[in-house]
Design a protein around this motif. Structure first.
Motif, PDB file in Angstrom:
ATOM      1  N   ALA A   1      -7.408  -6.923   0.934  1.00  0.00           N
ATOM      2  CA  ALA A   1      -8.370  -8.478   1.180  1.00  0.00           C
ATOM      3  C   ALA A   1      -8.564  -9.264  -0.041  1.00  0.00           C
ATOM      4  O   ALA A   1      -8.980 -10.525  -0.268  1.00  0.00           O
ATOM      5  CB  ALA A   1      -9.980  -7.870   1.339  1.00  0.00           C
ATOM      6  N   GLN A   2      -8.488  -8.625  -1.236  1.00  0.00           N
ATOM      7  CA  GLN A   2      -8.432  -9.553  -2.409  1.00  0.00           C
ATOM      8  C   GLN A   2      -7.546 -10.549  -2.354  1.00  0.00           C
ATOM      9  O   GLN A   2      -7.998 -11.839  -2.807  1.00  0.00           O
ATOM     10  CB  GLN A   2      -8.841  -8.630  -3.679  1.00  0.00           C
ATOM     11  N   ILE A   3      -6.252  -9.686  -2.190  1.00  0.00           N
ATOM     12  CA  ILE A   3      -5.049 -10.429  -2.275  1.00  0.00           C
ATOM     13  C   ILE A   3      -5.481 -11.259  -1.738  1.00  0.00           C
ATOM     14  O   ILE A   3      -4.487 -12.480  -1.459  1.00  0.00           O
ATOM     15  CB  ILE A   3      -3.843  -9.816  -1.443  1.00  0.00           C
ATOM     16  N   ARG A   4      -5.172 -11.005  -0.045  1.00  0.00           N
ATOM     17  CA  ARG A   4      -5.715 -12.864   0.984  1.00  0.00           C
ATOM     18  C   ARG A   4      -6.805 -13.643   0.312  1.00  0.00           C
ATOM     19  O   ARG A   4      -6.370 -14.569   0.034  1.00  0.00           O
ATOM     20  CB  ARG A   4      -6.333 -11.993   2.172  1.00  0.00           C
TER      21      ARG A   4
ATOM     22  N   ALA B   1       1.464 -14.493 -10.135  1.00  0.00           N
ATOM     23  CA  ALA B   1       0.554 -13.293 -11.299  1.00  0.00           C
ATOM     24  C   ALA B   1      -0.301 -13.428 -10.377  1.00  0.00           C
ATOM     25  O   ALA B   1      -1.521 -14.136  -9.606  1.00  0.00           O
ATOM     26  CB  ALA B   1       0.996 -14.206 -12.444  1.00  0.00           C
ATOM     27  N   GLY B   2      -1.262 -12.136 -11.117  1.00  0.00           N
ATOM     28  CA  GLY B   2      -2.429 -12.010 -10.422  1.00  0.00           C
ATOM     29  C   GLY B   2      -2.708 -10.162  -9.388  1.00  0.00           C
ATOM     30  O   GLY B   2      -3.707  -9.568  -9.512  1.00  0.00           O
ATOM     31  N   SER B   3      -1.056  -9.514  -9.521  1.00  0.00           N
ATOM     32  CA  SER B   3      -1.708  -8.289  -8.261  1.00  0.00           C
ATOM     33  C   SER B   3      -2.038  -7.481  -9.383  1.00  0.00           C
ATOM     34  O   SER B   3      -2.937  -6.687  -9.333  1.00  0.00           O
ATOM     35  CB  SER B   3      -0.573  -7.624  -7.944  1.00  0.00           C
ATOM     36  N   ASN B   4      -1.991  -8.348 -10.682  1.00  0.00           N
ATOM     37  CA  ASN B   4      -1.793  -6.501 -11.612  1.00  0.00           C
ATOM     38  C   ASN B   4      -3.753  -7.012 -12.783  1.00  0.00           C
ATOM     39  O   ASN B   4      -4.125  -6.110 -12.566  1.00  0.00           O
ATOM     40  CB  ASN B   4      -0.969  -6.736 -13.271  1.00  0.00           C
TER      41      ASN B   4
ATOM     42  N   PRO C   1      -4.186   3.964  -6.647  1.00  0.00           N
ATOM     43  CA  PRO C   1      -5.351   4.761  -6.166  1.00  0.00           C
ATOM     44  C   PRO C   1      -5.875   4.920  -5.016  1.00  0.00           C
ATOM     45  O   PRO C   1      -5.975   4.596  -3.723  1.00  0.00           O
ATOM     46  CB  PRO C   1      -4.506   6.415  -6.113  1.00  0.00           C
ATOM     47  N   ALA C   2      -6.938   4.386  -5.904  1.00  0.00           N
ATOM     48  CA  ALA C   2      -8.607   4.415  -5.126  1.00  0.00           C
ATOM     49  C   ALA C   2      -8.900   3.183  -4.666  1.00  0.00           C
ATOM     50  O   ALA C   2      -9.512   2.917  -4.481  1.00  0.00           O
ATOM     51  CB  ALA C   2      -9.226   4.828  -6.361  1.00  0.00           C
ATOM     52  N   LEU C   3      -8.019   2.088  -5.080  1.00  0.00           N
ATOM     53  CA  LEU C   3      -7.652   0.950  -5.169  1.00  0.00           C
ATOM     54  C   LEU C   3      -7.236   0.288  -3.458  1.00  0.00           C
ATOM     55  O   LEU C   3      -6.321   1.173  -2.582  1.00  0.00           O
ATOM     56  CB  LEU C   3      -7.478  -0.243  -6.072  1.00  0.00           C
ATOM     57  N   ARG C   4      -8.206  -0.890  -2.813  1.00  0.00           N
ATOM     58  CA  ARG C   4      -7.992  -0.810  -1.195  1.00  0.00           C
ATOM     59  C   ARG C   4      -7.370  -2.414  -1.724  1.00  0.00           C
ATOM     60  O   ARG C   4      -8.585  -3.325  -0.752  1.00  0.00           O
ATOM     61  CB  ARG C   4      -8.566  -0.486  -0.455  1.00  0.00           C
TER      62      ARG C   4
ATOM     63  N   ASP D   1      -1.508  -3.317   0.154  1.00  0.00           N
ATOM     64  CA  ASP D   1      -2.748  -2.723   0.964  1.00  0.00           C
ATOM     65  C   ASP D   1      -3.108  -0.824   0.321  1.00  0.00           C
ATOM     66  O   ASP D   1      -3.949  -0.581   0.127  1.00  0.00           O
ATOM     67  CB  ASP D   1      -2.121  -1.893   2.217  1.00  0.00           C
ATOM     68  N   ARG D   2      -2.221  -0.590  -0.353  1.00  0.00           N
ATOM     69  CA  ARG D   2      -1.913   0.264  -1.874  1.00  0.00           C
ATOM     70  C   ARG D   2      -1.394  -0.661  -2.888  1.00  0.00           C
ATOM     71  O   ARG D   2       0.044  -0.524  -3.252  1.00  0.00           O
ATOM     72  CB  ARG D   2      -1.515   1.311  -1.790  1.00  0.00           C
ATOM     73  N   PHE D   3      -1.576   0.425  -3.923  1.00  0.00           N
ATOM     74  CA  PHE D   3      -0.914   0.129  -5.215  1.00  0.00           C
ATOM     75  C   PHE D   3      -0.745   1.808  -6.016  1.00  0.00           C
ATOM     76  O   PHE D   3      -1.728   2.620  -6.344  1.00  0.00           O
ATOM     77  CB  PHE D   3      -2.198  -0.195  -6.816  1.00  0.00           C
TER      78      PHE D   3
END
Length: 254
Positions: free
Chosen positions: A192-195, A136-139, A186-189, A180-182
């Protein structure tokens, strides 16, 4: 005389109290009902799908009703329960052979960790699994339930782990798959946050002697995107992606 009068009054009060019937609240007198999911189903019956979902989201924010019937039908103690968001929910369709009556899927698309935490007892602990797999965490990163912080995310993961361990349930934590996209934000990148989140998950797992499954390293490109051929939308694994995840998960769950 005073003591005698006091004893007489006490006896009178006790007698009245004993004779008075206990008034129990009828179900209609309170919002606590025997089956809130049935009540919600009755409220949403006949509504258009969007209106029904909006009402469900207000009445049952963590979506406790989603698996209520399935949980009630569980008879044998599960070996493993996988809990999470759409990355977990989609696993059943992506690799149905991975699941059985001993390996249960309790993912719900779109959910963030506060929602998953709120249903952790009903969808995991109450079923007494030997192991829980948390992914969990992507959302949270996508802001599905509004802006949040890394501290809040960490608190929710730690709370789930604490609850599991308090009930002698082994924990396996999965790294967030790359993206690298949701497409829905779509505005988010997010790469880096996922890493960064995965780095904390790895450290947390190591410090607490928890099994950690690194799905990210097995599925990422150098720039943090999903490897071609593993997801049709760049986020959610397809059967090829879930084949990789399943092989890694089996090793960890053993």
């Amino acid at each position: 005389m005073g003591h005698r009068l006091g004893r007489m009054l006490s006896s009178l009060v006790l007698g009245v109290a004993a004779a008075a019937p206990v008034q129990a609240h009828a179900p209609a007198d309170t919002a606590m009902v025997p089956d809130p999911c049935a009540a919600l189903a009755a409220e949403t019956a006949g509504l258009a799908s969007e209106a029904a979902e909006a009402l469900r989201a207000r009445r049952d924010w963590p979506n406790l009703c989603r698996y209520a019937a399935a949980n009630a039908a569980v008879r044998a103690r599960p070996d493993t329960i996988l809990i999470g968001d759409s990355l977990t929910e989609g696993w059943t369709a992506g690799n149905p052979a991975f699941f059985s009556e001993r390996v249960l899927n309790r993912g719900i698309s779109g959910q963030t960790t506060p929602q998953i935490l709120l249903r952790f007892y009903a969808d995991v602990v109450a079923l007494r699994p030997r192991t829980v797999h948390i992914l969990a965490g992507s959302n949270d990163i996508a802001g599905n339930t509004g802006p949040t912080s890394e501290a809040a995310y960490r608190n929710n993961i730690q709370a789930m782990v604490d609850i599991a361990r308090a009930h002698d349930i082994r924990v396996v934590i999965g790294a967030l798959p790359p993206a690298d996209r949701f497409w829905w934000a779509p505005a988010l990148r997010p790469a880096a946050q996922i890493r960064q989140v995965n780095g904390w998950l790895r450290e947390f797992a190591a410090a607490n002697r928890i099994a950690f499954v690194d799905y990210h390293s097995a599925m990422t490109t150098p720039d943090g995107a999903m490897r071609p051929g593993l997801a049709d939308d760049g986020v959610h694994p397809n059967p090829a992606g879930y084949a990789i995840m399943s092989a890694l998960a089996v090793d960890a769950l053993r």
